[in-house]
Every structure is written in C-alpha cells, then in structure tokens.
Design a protein around this motif. Structure first.
Motif, PDB file in Angstrom:
ATOM      1  N   ASP A  78       0.818  -1.216   0.000  1.00  0.00           N
ATOM      2  CA  ASP A  78       0.000   0.000   0.000  1.00  0.00           C
ATOM      3  C   ASP A  78       0.855   1.271   0.000  1.00  0.00           C
ATOM      4  O   ASP A  78       0.338   2.365   0.228  1.00  0.00           O
ATOM      5  N   ASN A  80       3.417   2.137   1.935  1.00  0.00           N
ATOM      6  CA  ASN A  80       4.060   2.642   3.154  1.00  0.00           C
ATOM      7  C   ASN A  80       4.812   1.550   3.917  1.00  0.00           C
ATOM      8  O   ASN A  80       5.034   1.670   5.125  1.00  0.00           O
ATOM      9  N   HIS A  84       6.353   1.081   7.985  1.00  0.00           N
ATOM     10  CA  HIS A  84       6.164  -0.013   8.950  1.00  0.00           C
ATOM     11  C   HIS A  84       7.527  -0.524   9.440  1.00  0.00           C
ATOM     12  O   HIS A  84       7.698  -0.828  10.618  1.00  0.00           O
TER      13      HIS A  84
HETATM   14 ZN    ZN Z   1       0.700  -0.171   5.332  1.00  0.00          ZN
END
Ligand code: ZN
Length: 130
Positions: A78, A80, A84
């Motif tokens: 997604d 990002n 994380h």
């Molecule tokens: Zn994510």
C-alpha cells in the motif's frame, strides 16, 4: 490515561513531546511513579534521544531512510511498507520514571514522537502510575 494529539506536517519527522508528556504527569498528581508512553500506530513510533541538537533527529530520519528505502520491493504494497519497517525498528513504547513529579530523563534526553508516514493526525497514549 491521557491521549495526546500530534498533528504531523511531513511524511517523516521527529517531534519533541517531552513537555506534553510532563503536562500529563502534572495533571495526574503522581509525584513518585512510572510514566508509560504508547504510540497506537503502525507507521509511527516513540523514541528517547538527544533533545539538545535537532540535527540528531534529522540524522535518525535520514539513516532510517537508508536502512529501509521507500522504493525497495516489499510484499506489503500500500506504499508505506518502509514506514512499517521504520516504526518496527524504533518501537512504540517508552517508560520513564517519575520523581518529585518530574520525568527523570538524562541530561540530554527528550521524548520524541516519530512520524514515518505523515502528514496525519496522530495520538500518543500516556499512562501515569503512582
Ligand atoms: Zn501499510
């Protein structure tokens, strides 16, 4: 528990939240105890680090970017996944002792909220135990 609000303005940035956490301690009335700080997000973190020179925070963000490049191939897609990874590396909890109503940090230390996927409206949860 106190929920501090942090409105972040950049994708990655460290915010010194020491005075906001101290205010939560003040409001608790606890003079001898423990302050738990918890970040309830998966792409943000909390860190205790040098608060004297803001360049330290910028260096941390720069070197985390080198460690976890945004363009690397990740299974989580997604956009990002790097955030994380950075949040995992830094961690989402911190504990500080309270003595005489004050957070007992080292001379140069401050408490930082670390944004890795902003800008967003974030929270930091603070629990003070006597
Ligand atoms: Zn994510």
């Amino acid at each position: 528990m106190t929920k501090l609000k942090v409105k972040t303005g950049n994708r990655e940035e460290l915010y010194n939240i020491t005075s906001e956490v101290q205010s939560a301690v003040d409001r608790s009335g606890v003079s001898d105890g423990i302050c738990h700080i918890f970040v309830p997000h998966t792409t943000a973190a909390v860190l205790i680090q040098e608060a004297d020179d803001p360049a330290v925070g910028r260096d941390i963000a720069t070197h985390l970017r080198r460690l976890f490049p945004r363009g690397d191939p990740y299974e989580h897609n997604d956009g990002n996944a790097d955030a994380h990874m950075k949040a995992t590396g830094v961690g989402n909890t911190a504990t500080v002792f309270i003595e005489k109503g004050k957070l007992t940090l080292g001379t140069w230390q401050g408490i930082f909220f670390c944004e890795f996927d902003g800008p967003r409206a974030r929270e930091v949860w603070v629990k003070v135990q006597g």
